[in-house]
Design a protein around this motif. Structure first.
Motif, PDB file in Angstrom:
ATOM      1  N   GLU C 121      39.809  39.305  50.767  1.00 17.64           N
ATOM      2  CA  GLU C 121      38.622  40.114  50.896  1.00 17.64           C
ATOM      3  C   GLU C 121      38.578  41.223  49.793  1.00 17.64           C
ATOM      4  O   GLU C 121      37.386  41.540  49.221  1.00 17.64           O
ATOM      5  N   ALA C 122      39.575  41.675  49.269  1.00 19.78           N
ATOM      6  CA  ALA C 122      39.480  42.802  48.251  1.00 19.78           C
ATOM      7  C   ALA C 122      39.136  42.039  47.163  1.00 19.78           C
ATOM      8  O   ALA C 122      38.426  42.432  46.196  1.00 19.78           O
ATOM      9  N   ALA C 123      39.704  40.718  46.955  1.00 19.73           N
ATOM     10  CA  ALA C 123      39.342  40.174  45.563  1.00 19.73           C
ATOM     11  C   ALA C 123      37.721  39.603  45.666  1.00 19.73           C
ATOM     12  O   ALA C 123      37.279  39.639  44.838  1.00 19.73           O
ATOM     13  N   GLU C 124      37.339  39.190  46.797  1.00 23.35           N
ATOM     14  CA  GLU C 124      36.137  38.629  46.864  1.00 23.35           C
ATOM     15  C   GLU C 124      34.971  39.875  46.828  1.00 23.35           C
ATOM     16  O   GLU C 124      33.937  39.609  46.076  1.00 23.35           O
ATOM     17  N   SER C 125      35.376  40.912  47.397  1.00 22.92           N
ATOM     18  CA  SER C 125      34.630  42.052  47.371  1.00 22.92           C
ATOM     19  C   SER C 125      34.499  42.582  45.559  1.00 22.92           C
ATOM     20  O   SER C 125      33.308  43.196  45.224  1.00 22.92           O
ATOM     21  N   GLN C 133      39.817  33.968  42.817  1.00 25.09           N
ATOM     22  CA  GLN C 133      40.670  34.643  43.876  1.00 25.09           C
ATOM     23  C   GLN C 133      42.058  34.093  44.042  1.00 25.09           C
ATOM     24  O   GLN C 133      43.202  34.687  43.733  1.00 25.09           O
ATOM     25  N   LEU C 134      42.106  32.746  44.133  1.00 23.87           N
ATOM     26  CA  LEU C 134      43.220  31.961  44.355  1.00 23.87           C
ATOM     27  C   LEU C 134      44.235  32.076  43.068  1.00 23.87           C
ATOM     28  O   LEU C 134      45.374  32.399  43.124  1.00 23.87           O
ATOM     29  N   ARG C 135      43.753  31.872  42.040  1.00 26.03           N
ATOM     30  CA  ARG C 135      44.390  31.881  40.723  1.00 26.03           C
ATOM     31  C   ARG C 135      45.117  33.129  40.236  1.00 26.03           C
ATOM     32  O   ARG C 135      46.158  33.586  40.111  1.00 26.03           O
ATOM     33  N   LEU C 136      44.176  34.262  40.522  1.00 26.41           N
ATOM     34  CA  LEU C 136      44.662  35.638  39.990  1.00 26.41           C
ATOM     35  C   LEU C 136      45.398  36.502  41.047  1.00 26.41           C
ATOM     36  O   LEU C 136      46.226  37.343  40.587  1.00 26.41           O
ATOM     37  N   VAL C 137      44.913  36.294  42.243  1.00 26.71           N
ATOM     38  CA  VAL C 137      45.368  37.254  43.178  1.00 26.71           C
ATOM     39  C   VAL C 137      46.331  36.657  44.379  1.00 26.71           C
ATOM     40  O   VAL C 137      47.368  37.077  44.430  1.00 26.71           O
ATOM     41  N   ILE C 138      45.984  35.573  44.832  1.00 25.36           N
ATOM     42  CA  ILE C 138      46.720  34.852  46.042  1.00 25.36           C
ATOM     43  C   ILE C 138      47.813  34.111  45.535  1.00 25.36           C
ATOM     44  O   ILE C 138      48.984  34.479  45.980  1.00 25.36           O
TER      45      ILE C 138
END
Lengths: 226, 245, 217
Positions: C121-125, C133-138
């Motif tokens: 959610e934070a990444a999407e926001s 989101q997948l590559r950088l955060v998750i």
């Protein structure tokens, strides 16, 4: 045999061989159940030795577990199948197979139990120590009851693994389920019917055991709550 | 009044870290001692040494005439006389409240079940938790669990009760119920060592406050004196930090 | 007598090394292919496309619910019936790839699922696309959870290569099997085989233990 007649030949042949498949299935059950119980005993003993402070118990236990975990099961099976006769031990293949499965799963079960014991919160043990309970009392009242809940799901997982491992015994001529597939293939040249049927039976066993394992995962685990 | 706890030149290291640095301490019977200080000061380690949850490398610790530091000391006897309350409660989750409390009396003191349960109910009454005797810890709030933990510590009728930051893991609205229980214990003459930051509690019931920093006892004094007029700089800055909240 | 057989064994040593080399090749190719395929499948499995998730789920259930040896037989004996003729070596690689990818898929999907929803959610926001989101955060966070069981799975895969010996691949296990027919010293032959498997898998076992300790902190 051509694939277009798949639907037709498929079931007639399977029906014909069904008694054989059921016999193989019963042998698989026999092997799995006896191996799992023997492996459980083996695992408990090995785990007790593994966590013992007595060096002459601990080091052989570690050696046993590490050797089993770093060599393939098939090699272990062949080791006993080809090796025991040279020592003058002549037993039926099925027994050789059970010995190999018992020793193999026993090592993994020892580690599962050990992980379960270690998973009990350190603070629980300290609370036990602080009330004056000795090692055996702590084991009996605090550690083992909680470890049990954590251990049962992975033990059921190991049971699933063991049922699948039993298929390798077909290679040393044990008349279990997979061997039935080989028999049907060599007698009638119908590998599709043979091995899909075999696969189907294994999937059934898998689903039963997996449901049990998932259920136990939900019901049996105690956790500290803040 | 004789001393029930004595520390003589106690030193302890965790690897290279000198966590207890030449501790000398005398606790007379019946004293309520509050120990405070910044984290890492060694205060938890200090009380954990009293019931031998931690061992020391140098010095002597004498508790209730037992030399705790001695390898041959009878730890079971020692621990029958000491009740310990943890910050994280550590109630046994697979046992009911009643079973949690009767476990040690039955198996260490060898009291029979009926007798042990009677005692347990008395202690539960003392902490105000009798209706929850058959509940499981997961069904209780933090404050309730900690009160049960205190009852568990009291079950052996100890001479000394040790508290390691008993309210630090609790939500603010539950701190009061636990402190009330502890205040009641004081009025019964129990020797208590409490590691805590709760100044209100200390001022109300403590006989003495010990301030620790960096493994040493930096300052001691009566609660009013200490909190209102700290003498050392380190004590001054510590108190100003907890006051700003 | 043992001496006689021992010298035969020494003669046959090069044969063992060939088997070891074959096992190493199969293991290496399988580890690489299974990891690549497994990661892709795992990411899809942890994704939002329900149909895809179900399909992958069925595939994984089949692989996990049947013995590997049966899967090997299916690939080697049944594919020709459908017109696909495979030699032993490619069939072995295919079987390993299908089996290993399923297990790695589950490990990867599990690792991704373990990352708190709030992270997505934070990444999407902040406006990142799903792939970002997948590559950088998750994934970077999921790797910590994935790595220990992944390395553990590698060890299992190396051991599973022994099963392909049943379709005639001249790997380390088959070398032992053939040897023991001519030199009936079962204990010695398979001890040697075991030692050689130990040699290739132990470094990974040590790595796995190390990772488990490190990640548990």
């Amino acid at each position: 045999m051509d694939g277009n007649m798949l639907a037709d030949f498929n079931f007639r042949i399977i029906m014909e061989y069904l008694p054989l498949f059921f016999k193989g299935l019963s042998v698989t059950f026999l092997i799995s159940i006896s191996s799992i119980f023997l492996a459980l005993v083996m695992g408990i003993i090995a785990c007790a030795c593994r966590i013992s402070p007595i060096k002459s118990l601990k080091y052989p236990a570690i050696a046993y577990i590490e050797v089993i975990r770093s060599t393939p099961l098939l090699v272990q099976i062949y080791f006993f199948y080809f090796g025991l006769p040279t020592l003058g031990v002549r037993i039926p293949e099925i027994q050789t197979g059970i010995v190999a499965l018992m020793l193999n799963s026993g090592a993994y079960i020892a580690e599962i139990i050990r992980a379960g014991i270690n998973s009990v919160d350190e603070g629980q043990i300290e609370a036990g120590i602080s009330s004056g309970l000795n090692y055996i009392q702590r084991m009996r009242f605090i550690i083992l009851p909680q470890a049990l809940g954590v251990t049962i799901p992975p033990l059921l997982g190991q049971a699933i693994v063991l049922v699948k491992d039993s298929a390798l015994l077909s290679l040393i001529s044990v008349a279990e389920l997979t061997r039935c597939g080989q028999t049907l293939t060599s007698e009638r040249f119908m590998p599709t019917e043979a091995f899909f049927t075999v696969a189907f039976f294994y999937m059934c066993i898998y689903f039963v055991l997996k449901s049990l394992a998932d259920w136990s995962q939900k019901k049996l685990i105690f956790r500290e709550v803040y | 009044m004789e001393n029930i706890i004595e520390f003589k030149n106690v030193n302890k290291w965790f690897g290279k870290l000198h966590v207890l640095n030449d501790i000398n301490l005398e606790v007379p019977k019946g004293e309520v001692l509050v120990i405070c200080g910044p984290s890492g000061s060694g205060k938890s380690t200090l009380i954990r040494c009293i019931n031998r949850l931690e061992q020391i490398q140098k010095g002597e610790i004498i508790v209730n005439k037992t030399p705790v530091h001695d390898k041959s000391a009878n730890l079971t006897r020692l621990r029958e006389d000491i009740g310990f309350v943890f910050q994280q409660f550590h109630l046994y989750p697979h046992m009911t409240v009643l079973q949690n409390i009767t476990l040690a009396p039955m198996h260490v003191k060898k009291i029979n079940r009926a007798e042990a349960e009677k005692i347990a109910m008395v202690k539960l009454d003392q902490v105000g938790m009798t209706e929850k005797a058959d509940a499981y810890p997961t069904q209780l709030s933090g404050g309730q669990q900690q009160r049960v933990a205190i009852a568990r510590g009291l079950a052996m009728s100890p001479e000394i009760m040790l508290f390691d930051e008993p309210t630090s893991a609790l939500d603010p609205e539950m701190i009061g119920e636990v402190l009330d229980v502890m205040v009641n214990l004081v009025s019964e003459g129990m020797t208590m060592c409490v590691v805590t930051h709760e100044m209100g509690f200390a001022k109300k019931v403590a006989d003495r406050v010990l301030f620790m920093d960096d493994g040493q006892i930096v300052e001691t004094g009566k609660p009013d004196d200490f909190f209102d007029n700290p003498k050392t700089d380190r004590a001054k800055s510590f108190i100003s930090m907890i006051l700003t909240h | 007598m043992m001496g006689f057989y021992f010298s035969r064994l020494v003669e046959i040593y090069p044969f063992f090394l060939k088997g070891l080399w074959m096992t190493t090749q199969i293991a290496f190719i399988s580890l690489v292919s299974c990891t690549l395929i497994g990661f892709v499948l795992g990411i899809l499995r942890a994704g939002e496309n329900l149909i895809l998730k179900r399909l992958i789920g069925v595939y994984v259930a089949f692989v996990r619910g049947t013995p590997f040896v049966v899967q090997v037989f299916i690939i080697f004996f049944i594919l020709p019936e459908w017109g696909i003729q495979l030699e032993a070596f490619p069939a072995a690689l295919l079987a390993m790839a299908i089996m290993g990818s399923a297990f790695i898929c589950e490990i990867v999907a599990g690792g991704i699922a373990s990352i708190a929803k709030g992270q997505w959610e934070a990444a999407e926001s902040s406006g990142l696309t799903r792939i970002q989101q997948l590559r950088l955060v998750i994934l970077p966070q999921a790797m910590k959870v994935i790595l220990p069981p992944l390395v553990g799975q590698f060890v299992l895969l190396i051991k599973d290569t022994s099963v392909v010996s049943v379709i005639g691949v001249m790997d380390l296990t088959r070398v032992g099997w053939i040897t023991v027919i001519r030199i009936p010293e079962g204990l010695m032959v398979f001890s040697l085989v075991g030692i050689l498997y130990f040699v290739i898998s132990y470094p990974l076992i040590l790595l796995s233990n190390y990772l488990e300790r490190k990640m548990a902190v």
